[in-house]
Design a protein around this motif. Sequence first.
Motif, PDB file in Angstrom:
ATOM      1  N   ILE A  90       0.849  -1.204   0.000  1.00  9.38           N
ATOM      2  CA  ILE A  90       0.000   0.000   0.000  1.00  9.38           C
ATOM      3  C   ILE A  90       0.884   1.255   0.000  1.00  9.38           C
ATOM      4  O   ILE A  90       0.562   2.258  -0.642  1.00  9.38           O
ATOM      5  CB  ILE A  90      -0.942   0.005   1.233  1.00  9.38           C
ATOM      6  CG1 ILE A  90      -1.926  -1.166   1.170  1.00  9.38           C
ATOM      7  CG2 ILE A  90      -1.701   1.332   1.354  1.00  9.38           C
ATOM      8  CD1 ILE A  90      -2.893  -1.146   0.017  1.00  9.38           C
ATOM      9  N   ALA A  91       2.027   1.194   0.694  1.00 12.61           N
ATOM     10  CA  ALA A  91       2.936   2.348   0.765  1.00 12.61           C
ATOM     11  C   ALA A  91       3.600   2.643  -0.574  1.00 12.61           C
ATOM     12  O   ALA A  91       4.333   3.619  -0.700  1.00 12.61           O
ATOM     13  CB  ALA A  91       3.990   2.123   1.841  1.00 12.61           C
ATOM     14  N   GLY A  92       3.337   1.805  -1.594  1.00 13.21           N
ATOM     15  CA  GLY A  92       3.948   2.011  -2.909  1.00 13.21           C
ATOM     16  C   GLY A  92       2.989   2.541  -3.965  1.00 13.21           C
ATOM     17  O   GLY A  92       3.336   2.607  -5.148  1.00 13.21           O
ATOM     18  N   PHE A  93       1.769   2.922  -3.569  1.00 10.88           N
ATOM     19  CA  PHE A  93       0.800   3.488  -4.523  1.00 10.88           C
ATOM     20  C   PHE A  93       1.080   4.965  -4.751  1.00 10.88           C
ATOM     21  O   PHE A  93       1.677   5.599  -3.879  1.00 10.88           O
ATOM     22  CB  PHE A  93      -0.626   3.317  -3.982  1.00 10.88           C
ATOM     23  CG  PHE A  93      -1.258   2.007  -4.389  1.00 10.88           C
ATOM     24  CD1 PHE A  93      -2.048   1.939  -5.534  1.00 10.88           C
ATOM     25  CD2 PHE A  93      -1.033   0.857  -3.651  1.00 10.88           C
ATOM     26  CE1 PHE A  93      -2.624   0.730  -5.917  1.00 10.88           C
ATOM     27  CE2 PHE A  93      -1.601  -0.353  -4.033  1.00 10.88           C
ATOM     28  CZ  PHE A  93      -2.400  -0.415  -5.156  1.00 10.88           C
ATOM     29  N   PRO A  94       0.639   5.531  -5.902  1.00 14.78           N
ATOM     30  CA  PRO A  94       0.012   4.889  -7.056  1.00 14.78           C
ATOM     31  C   PRO A  94       0.998   3.962  -7.781  1.00 14.78           C
ATOM     32  O   PRO A  94       2.193   4.186  -7.751  1.00 14.78           O
ATOM     33  CB  PRO A  94      -0.351   6.078  -7.965  1.00 14.78           C
ATOM     34  CG  PRO A  94      -0.366   7.265  -7.073  1.00 14.78           C
ATOM     35  CD  PRO A  94       0.643   6.995  -6.014  1.00 14.78           C
ATOM     36  N   ARG A  95       0.447   2.922  -8.411  1.00 18.80           N
ATOM     37  CA  ARG A  95       1.284   1.975  -9.152  1.00 18.80           C
ATOM     38  C   ARG A  95       0.533   1.462 -10.375  1.00 18.80           C
ATOM     39  O   ARG A  95      -0.694   1.553 -10.438  1.00 18.80           O
ATOM     40  CB  ARG A  95       1.717   0.825  -8.247  1.00 18.80           C
ATOM     41  CG  ARG A  95       0.568   0.133  -7.567  1.00 18.80           C
ATOM     42  CD  ARG A  95       0.980  -1.168  -6.861  1.00 18.80           C
ATOM     43  NE  ARG A  95       1.669  -1.051  -5.601  1.00 18.80           N
ATOM     44  CZ  ARG A  95       2.920  -1.481  -5.394  1.00 18.80           C
ATOM     45  NH1 ARG A  95       3.609  -2.025  -6.362  1.00 18.80           N
ATOM     46  NH2 ARG A  95       3.456  -1.369  -4.197  1.00 18.80           N
ATOM     47  N   TYR A  96       1.295   0.903 -11.328  1.00 17.97           N
ATOM     48  CA  TYR A  96       0.676   0.313 -12.518  1.00 17.97           C
ATOM     49  C   TYR A  96       0.145  -1.064 -12.158  1.00 17.97           C
ATOM     50  O   TYR A  96       0.860  -1.880 -11.582  1.00 17.97           O
ATOM     51  CB  TYR A  96       1.710   0.182 -13.650  1.00 17.97           C
ATOM     52  CG  TYR A  96       1.174  -0.520 -14.871  1.00 17.97           C
ATOM     53  CD1 TYR A  96       0.325   0.143 -15.759  1.00 17.97           C
ATOM     54  CD2 TYR A  96       1.491  -1.853 -15.127  1.00 17.97           C
ATOM     55  CE1 TYR A  96      -0.191  -0.499 -16.877  1.00 17.97           C
ATOM     56  CE2 TYR A  96       0.983  -2.510 -16.242  1.00 17.97           C
ATOM     57  CZ  TYR A  96       0.137  -1.828 -17.110  1.00 17.97           C
ATOM     58  OH  TYR A  96      -0.369  -2.478 -18.206  1.00 17.97           O
ATOM     59  N   LEU A  97      -1.116  -1.297 -12.478  1.00 12.92           N
ATOM     60  CA  LEU A  97      -1.688  -2.624 -12.265  1.00 12.92           C
ATOM     61  C   LEU A  97      -2.179  -3.173 -13.602  1.00 12.92           C
ATOM     62  O   LEU A  97      -2.944  -2.509 -14.311  1.00 12.92           O
ATOM     63  CB  LEU A  97      -2.857  -2.561 -11.267  1.00 12.92           C
ATOM     64  CG  LEU A  97      -2.499  -2.219  -9.815  1.00 12.92           C
ATOM     65  CD1 LEU A  97      -3.755  -2.187  -8.950  1.00 12.92           C
ATOM     66  CD2 LEU A  97      -1.491  -3.214  -9.237  1.00 12.92           C
ATOM     67  N   ASN A 119       0.750   2.727   7.720  1.00 14.56           N
ATOM     68  CA  ASN A 119       1.361   3.601   8.732  1.00 14.56           C
ATOM     69  C   ASN A 119       2.618   2.977   9.310  1.00 14.56           C
ATOM     70  O   ASN A 119       2.647   1.787   9.631  1.00 14.56           O
ATOM     71  CB  ASN A 119       0.366   3.884   9.862  1.00 14.56           C
ATOM     72  CG  ASN A 119      -0.533   5.061   9.515  1.00 14.56           C
ATOM     73  OD1 ASN A 119      -0.226   5.853   8.621  1.00 14.56           O
ATOM     74  ND2 ASN A 119      -1.652   5.174  10.209  1.00 14.56           N
ATOM     75  N   GLY A 120       3.667   3.794   9.424  1.00 18.25           N
ATOM     76  CA  GLY A 120       4.932   3.292   9.956  1.00 18.25           C
ATOM     77  C   GLY A 120       5.851   2.777   8.865  1.00 18.25           C
ATOM     78  O   GLY A 120       7.064   2.714   9.046  1.00 18.25           O
ATOM     79  N   GLU A 121       5.276   2.418   7.701  1.00 12.06           N
ATOM     80  CA  GLU A 121       6.119   2.011   6.556  1.00 12.06           C
ATOM     81  C   GLU A 121       6.704   3.255   5.919  1.00 12.06           C
ATOM     82  O   GLU A 121       6.125   4.340   6.004  1.00 12.06           O
ATOM     83  CB  GLU A 121       5.252   1.334   5.474  1.00 12.06           C
ATOM     84  CG  GLU A 121       4.661   0.010   5.861  1.00 12.06           C
ATOM     85  CD  GLU A 121       5.699  -1.102   5.878  1.00 12.06           C
ATOM     86  OE1 GLU A 121       6.670  -1.033   5.089  1.00 12.06           O
ATOM     87  OE2 GLU A 121       5.539  -2.029   6.684  1.00 12.06           O
ATOM     88  N   LYS A 122       7.810   3.092   5.210  1.00  8.37           N
ATOM     89  CA  LYS A 122       8.328   4.220   4.435  1.00  8.37           C
ATOM     90  C   LYS A 122       7.628   4.248   3.089  1.00  8.37           C
ATOM     91  O   LYS A 122       7.437   3.204   2.467  1.00  8.37           O
ATOM     92  CB  LYS A 122       9.832   4.058   4.239  1.00  8.37           C
ATOM     93  CG  LYS A 122      10.558   4.168   5.569  1.00  8.37           C
ATOM     94  CD  LYS A 122      11.896   4.827   5.418  1.00  8.37           C
ATOM     95  CE  LYS A 122      12.350   5.438   6.724  1.00  8.37           C
ATOM     96  NZ  LYS A 122      13.225   4.568   7.503  1.00  8.37           N
ATOM     97  N   SER A 123       7.216   5.434   2.691  1.00  5.58           N
ATOM     98  CA  SER A 123       6.609   5.601   1.376  1.00  5.58           C
ATOM     99  C   SER A 123       7.596   5.088   0.328  1.00  5.58           C
ATOM    100  O   SER A 123       8.746   5.512   0.308  1.00  5.58           O
ATOM    101  CB  SER A 123       6.308   7.088   1.176  1.00  5.58           C
ATOM    102  OG  SER A 123       5.829   7.302  -0.116  1.00  5.58           O
ATOM    103  N   ASN A 124       7.162   4.132  -0.523  1.00  5.90           N
ATOM    104  CA  ASN A 124       8.144   3.456  -1.389  1.00  5.90           C
ATOM    105  C   ASN A 124       7.738   3.387  -2.859  1.00  5.90           C
ATOM    106  O   ASN A 124       8.074   2.431  -3.564  1.00  5.90           O
ATOM    107  CB  ASN A 124       8.439   2.047  -0.832  1.00  5.90           C
ATOM    108  CG  ASN A 124       7.225   1.120  -0.941  1.00  5.90           C
ATOM    109  OD1 ASN A 124       6.444   1.198  -1.895  1.00  5.90           O
ATOM    110  ND2 ASN A 124       7.030   0.256   0.021  1.00  5.90           N
ATOM    111  N   ILE A 125       7.029   4.410  -3.319  1.00  2.00           N
ATOM    112  CA  ILE A 125       6.660   4.439  -4.741  1.00  2.00           C
ATOM    113  C   ILE A 125       7.915   4.284  -5.601  1.00  2.00           C
ATOM    114  O   ILE A 125       8.973   4.825  -5.262  1.00  2.00           O
ATOM    115  CB  ILE A 125       5.933   5.766  -5.084  1.00  2.00           C
ATOM    116  CG1 ILE A 125       5.387   5.738  -6.507  1.00  2.00           C
ATOM    117  CG2 ILE A 125       6.838   6.967  -4.854  1.00  2.00           C
ATOM    118  CD1 ILE A 125       4.480   6.913  -6.851  1.00  2.00           C
ATOM    119  N   ASP A 126       7.799   3.495  -6.685  1.00  2.00           N
ATOM    120  CA  ASP A 126       8.940   3.305  -7.579  1.00  2.00           C
ATOM    121  C   ASP A 126       8.575   3.845  -8.962  1.00  2.00           C
ATOM    122  O   ASP A 126       7.894   3.181  -9.737  1.00  2.00           O
ATOM    123  CB  ASP A 126       9.300   1.813  -7.663  1.00  2.00           C
ATOM    124  CG  ASP A 126      10.491   1.573  -8.582  1.00  2.00           C
ATOM    125  OD1 ASP A 126      11.036   2.562  -9.142  1.00  2.00           O
ATOM    126  OD2 ASP A 126      10.873   0.403  -8.750  1.00  2.00           O
TER     127      ASP A 126
END
Length: 257
Positions: free
Chosen positions: A79-86, A130-137
């Motif tokens: 979830i911390a990686g959104f928005p993402r291509y699906l 929550n608590g995760e690092k935002s990780n969008i790639d």
Amino acid sequence: MKTGIKIALSITLLSSLSFAGEQFAMSDSDRAMYTDMLENNPADLMISNGEELLEEYCGGDAGVAAFFNISEDDLPAYIAGFPRYLKEFKQVVTVSQALQGLMSKNTHKPFKLKSSDMFDMSAYVKTLANGEKSNIDVNADKYIKEAFVLGEKTYMTARGGRGLSCNSCHSADIVGAVLRTQPLPDLTSKGVAVAATWPAYRMTKSSLRTLPRRFQGCMKNALLKVIPLGSPEMVALEVYLTHEAKGTEVAIPGLKR
Ligand code: HEC
């Protein structure tokens, strides 16, 4: 380009700008209320409602994990990686759009992106990170790469009656200035966590709002044509600003003026 922006800004905004310290964003009583609400964010109620809606329409956390083909343990980082291509959507999507897909799959009529039910439900899902690092790639595939480029362009392009871009008010060199009593927040310097604090409770609206909904507020105020929720440009703007917050800890719901 930069000079152009500065000139545009000085012509259109100078009369309404002053610098931080001369004015305050909040009155003392508002500040007291803010401190109080930090301990007890009214959005918590809305997020509980979102959790119930998710249970009813999407099969809860387990339903969401199954929809994304991942384990429940992996859900927070995902979830911390959104928005993402699906692939199933053939486009870059936000959490809200993914939930619309899941609702349809479960034969429910999807909540509209601008509905408070969708704000509540997507905010709940985002709290899982929550608590995760935002990780969008933004280099994960060509679709998200394109979205990032479009987002940056949308952010930088001057539009509307006053010829302003998002960057006119939010770039590092204007930060600290005050527009009609509100300090201009820096959205793009390194380490700025703004995107990781939305959805947020807006005290002036007495409601929970999503990041794209906040963008629309700025568009309206600054007389930029309002970009529709869920459109490629709007998703791209979210991609761009989420990338700016990459690496910062997700802390939802935020609390904003
Ligand atoms: C005319 C100046 C102006 C323009 C142009 C403008 N904004 Fe803003 N923006 C503001 C001000 C002032 C605030 C803070 C308002 C407040 O505190 O209520 C703000 C707040 C925000 C926030 C919330 C920041 C936080 O702390 O969470 C976001 C996100 C945002 N703007 C995005 C945008 C985007 C995207 C655009 C372009 C579509 C844009 N803004 C264009 C003046 C502007």
